[in-house]
Design a protein around this motif. Sequence first.
Motif, PDB file in Angstrom:
ATOM      1  N   ALA A 254     -69.960  13.240 -49.973  1.00 15.15           N
ATOM      2  CA  ALA A 254     -68.564  12.821 -50.574  1.00 15.15           C
ATOM      3  C   ALA A 254     -68.968  11.247 -50.944  1.00 15.15           C
ATOM      4  O   ALA A 254     -69.582  10.489 -50.418  1.00 15.15           O
ATOM      5  N   ILE A 255     -68.309  10.815 -52.145  1.00 17.68           N
ATOM      6  CA  ILE A 255     -68.207   9.363 -52.542  1.00 17.68           C
ATOM      7  C   ILE A 255     -66.999   8.568 -51.591  1.00 17.68           C
ATOM      8  O   ILE A 255     -65.913   9.301 -51.847  1.00 17.68           O
ATOM      9  N   CYS A 256     -67.446   7.664 -51.098  1.00 15.79           N
ATOM     10  CA  CYS A 256     -66.518   7.264 -50.055  1.00 15.79           C
ATOM     11  C   CYS A 256     -65.140   6.441 -50.882  1.00 15.79           C
ATOM     12  O   CYS A 256     -65.466   6.070 -51.933  1.00 15.79           O
ATOM     13  N   ASP A 257     -64.115   6.736 -50.532  1.00 19.09           N
ATOM     14  CA  ASP A 257     -62.875   6.526 -51.431  1.00 19.09           C
ATOM     15  C   ASP A 257     -62.351   4.959 -50.857  1.00 19.09           C
ATOM     16  O   ASP A 257     -61.374   4.822 -50.317  1.00 19.09           O
ATOM     17  N   ARG A 258     -63.176   4.068 -51.149  1.00 18.35           N
ATOM     18  CA  ARG A 258     -62.881   2.565 -51.176  1.00 18.35           C
ATOM     19  C   ARG A 258     -63.689   1.925 -52.327  1.00 18.35           C
ATOM     20  O   ARG A 258     -64.673   2.178 -52.530  1.00 18.35           O
ATOM     21  N   SER A 259     -63.040   0.947 -52.605  1.00 17.36           N
ATOM     22  CA  SER A 259     -63.478   0.045 -53.646  1.00 17.36           C
ATOM     23  C   SER A 259     -64.317  -1.153 -52.945  1.00 17.36           C
ATOM     24  O   SER A 259     -64.198  -1.473 -51.681  1.00 17.36           O
ATOM     25  N   ALA A 260     -65.370  -1.533 -53.704  1.00 11.26           N
ATOM     26  CA  ALA A 260     -66.300  -2.465 -53.078  1.00 11.26           C
ATOM     27  C   ALA A 260     -65.438  -3.709 -52.905  1.00 11.26           C
ATOM     28  O   ALA A 260     -66.021  -4.735 -51.935  1.00 11.26           O
ATOM     29  N   LYS A 294     -67.800  -3.580 -63.165  1.00  3.79           N
ATOM     30  CA  LYS A 294     -69.089  -4.102 -63.292  1.00  3.79           C
ATOM     31  C   LYS A 294     -69.186  -5.129 -61.960  1.00  3.79           C
ATOM     32  O   LYS A 294     -70.348  -5.303 -61.375  1.00  3.79           O
ATOM     33  N   ALA A 295     -68.108  -5.749 -61.649  1.00  2.00           N
ATOM     34  CA  ALA A 295     -68.197  -6.832 -60.540  1.00  2.00           C
ATOM     35  C   ALA A 295     -68.547  -6.079 -59.190  1.00  2.00           C
ATOM     36  O   ALA A 295     -69.290  -6.510 -58.487  1.00  2.00           O
ATOM     37  N   ALA A 296     -67.973  -4.942 -58.908  1.00  2.00           N
ATOM     38  CA  ALA A 296     -68.162  -3.779 -57.868  1.00  2.00           C
ATOM     39  C   ALA A 296     -69.684  -3.548 -58.031  1.00  2.00           C
ATOM     40  O   ALA A 296     -70.626  -3.774 -56.848  1.00  2.00           O
ATOM     41  N   ASN A 297     -70.266  -3.162 -59.067  1.00  2.00           N
ATOM     42  CA  ASN A 297     -71.614  -2.882 -59.201  1.00  2.00           C
ATOM     43  C   ASN A 297     -72.484  -3.838 -59.003  1.00  2.00           C
ATOM     44  O   ASN A 297     -73.645  -3.968 -58.354  1.00  2.00           O
ATOM     45  N   ASP A 298     -72.234  -5.274 -59.439  1.00  2.00           N
ATOM     46  CA  ASP A 298     -72.816  -6.443 -59.138  1.00  2.00           C
ATOM     47  C   ASP A 298     -73.438  -6.734 -57.668  1.00  2.00           C
ATOM     48  O   ASP A 298     -74.376  -7.104 -57.213  1.00  2.00           O
ATOM     49  N   THR A 299     -72.307  -6.342 -56.776  1.00  2.00           N
ATOM     50  CA  THR A 299     -72.702  -6.367 -55.655  1.00  2.00           C
ATOM     51  C   THR A 299     -73.818  -5.563 -54.906  1.00  2.00           C
ATOM     52  O   THR A 299     -74.464  -5.909 -54.224  1.00  2.00           O
ATOM     53  N   ALA A 300     -73.717  -4.520 -55.585  1.00  2.00           N
ATOM     54  CA  ALA A 300     -74.860  -3.370 -55.127  1.00  2.00           C
ATOM     55  C   ALA A 300     -76.189  -3.891 -55.819  1.00  2.00           C
ATOM     56  O   ALA A 300     -77.282  -3.890 -54.994  1.00  2.00           O
ATOM     57  N   ALA A 301     -76.032  -4.323 -56.901  1.00  2.00           N
ATOM     58  CA  ALA A 301     -77.171  -4.724 -57.679  1.00  2.00           C
ATOM     59  C   ALA A 301     -78.014  -6.044 -57.155  1.00  2.00           C
ATOM     60  O   ALA A 301     -78.873  -6.168 -56.973  1.00  2.00           O
ATOM     61  N   ASP A 302     -77.188  -6.874 -56.701  1.00  2.00           N
ATOM     62  CA  ASP A 302     -77.650  -8.025 -55.955  1.00  2.00           C
ATOM     63  C   ASP A 302     -78.361  -7.701 -54.747  1.00  2.00           C
ATOM     64  O   ASP A 302     -79.262  -8.357 -54.255  1.00  2.00           O
TER      65      ASP A 302
END
Length: 540
Positions: A254-260, A294-302
């Motif tokens: 499952a995809i975790c139900d929380r925001s970055a 995008k800001a959430a994505n940036d955390t994974a990308a970084d």
Amino acid sequence: MTAPPADAHSFDALIVGAGFSGLYQLHCLRDRLGLRVQLLEAGDGVGGTWYWNRYPGARCDSESHSYAYYFSDELLQEWTWSERYPEQLEILRYLNHVTDRFDLRRDIRFGARVTAADYDAAANRWQVRTAAGERYDAKFLITAVGCLSAANIPDIPGLDQFAGAWHHTGRWPHQGVDFTGKRVGMIGTGSTGIQAAPVIAQTAAHLTVFQRTANYSIPARNAPLTEEFKRWAKENAAELRQVMHATPNGHPFAICDRSAHDVTPEERQAIYQAGWDKGGLQFRAAFRDLLIDKAANDTAADFIRQKIRDVVKDPATAAKLADIDHPFATKRPPIDTGYFETFNRENVTLVDVRAAPIECITRDGIETRDGIEHRLDIIVFATGFDAMTGPLLRMNIRGRDGLALREAWQAGPRTYLGLQAAGFPNLFTITGPGSPSVLCNMPVAIEQHVEWITACIADMRSHGFERIEPTPEAVDRWVAHVNEAANATLLPQAKHSWYLGANIPGKPRVFMPYPGGMARYRETCAAVAVNGYAGFVLSV
Ligand code: N01
């Protein structure tokens, strides 16, 4: 009724392609509905993607216990995978096992590449021709040609002068390629190149990787499966099926139900580190908003960029590898076994062809715009595919009134549910454009499509309907919905993605797979059927 040509082989249904889709479709139509069915396959064996893609390191990045048919409990119980991610040969063995277990081979015509398919409206039959000149006809035509089967060999001047050998990964020689002592150039750093590079580097004298777009990759952490896991997967098959049917991407987690943004930077780091250590596609399930914010994505990308810099010792090479210009997972996210580590080898060089594009291929290698000739014995094209529409368009399909699919899709593919196109009665496309397909664990998407098509044909037969096709309005609405669903995500931000057709010069830029999630799509398809095939016209 127009009589079929005298030399045609007549069937109730023709299926094109003997991969995961076509094999199951043959089983369903023949053994469940009792139809007379012929499956036409261009290759000399079953397997589809896994028949053609025999490049070094070819392995699936869905986990083996989920990369399988779930329609048969007996099949699930009798087949045992050996590794976390099955390699190409093991999947090919599996598909051959399925073929023999369900006695499918007798209804497959191998070496039969479809070169034309014309709908004869008066007879309500599809007339199909193969490259060998054979002719077939049937009421139903079902394409099971895969989304990634039309190899993309870029039109680089000079390839015909090259004195060495060259191969596209999707058309790999069955006898293999010996890289021992050779200078190898590999173009492309998508999922394929990322899998192939570490293996090629082990035997090549030198490997030069030509990178146009730097890419993210997560370690696969592949390993042999423990006896305990093998038992667990079999004992819990029903629950696993439920999870795969309930998630947007058809994977068994499952995809975790929380925001970055719900966690502290330290917690986030620990969560990503755990995902990195565990390996695999589950990394992107760490937070629910990685593909929409995008800001959430940036955390994974970084996090991943930093990992690349940590792993790769030469700072200049690390900088090129980490210079990624699109959000994480907006192109298909690869997983790897030692990809970034490969660039620490003495015999591996990275060439940035964004900075200095490939100008031409010479007799002795590849020349880039900075005037350097990279001398090579073998060129590997890991350059991907004319995805989704390519395999369909090259069959020269013509529907009612001679309408060519190529014309109907001139501005991009237009389907209803990815299953049918207006003007092409009784033509079904398994995992066609407009369906979740490549955004999903493929066997899950395939089983849903095959079962829907089978139920639809069964319903048509029991109610005396001869034809089905979508209304143009239903197609318009679905195309708009696919676009809306794509625009609600970050996916269109990867401007060079094959999801958009952007890897093929001249191809219309349209987001092709349906990004609304497999579970939601499954419900939509079921509701359409229950509501009398709303959006389709059924006629006698
Ligand atoms: O193809 P790709 P792939 N000059 O299109 C580059 C599935 N798959 O075969 O990004 C220089 O992703 C191109 O550069 P750019 C999976 O769905 C699954 O790797 O266009 N470079 C890119 O780097 C995957 O997504 C599995 O700038 C050129 C690369 O070639 C899909 O197949 C394994 C170029 C192509 O990457 C396709 O992956 C492998 C040129 N002229 C694949 N033309 C598993 O499940 C293209 N490139 C294991």
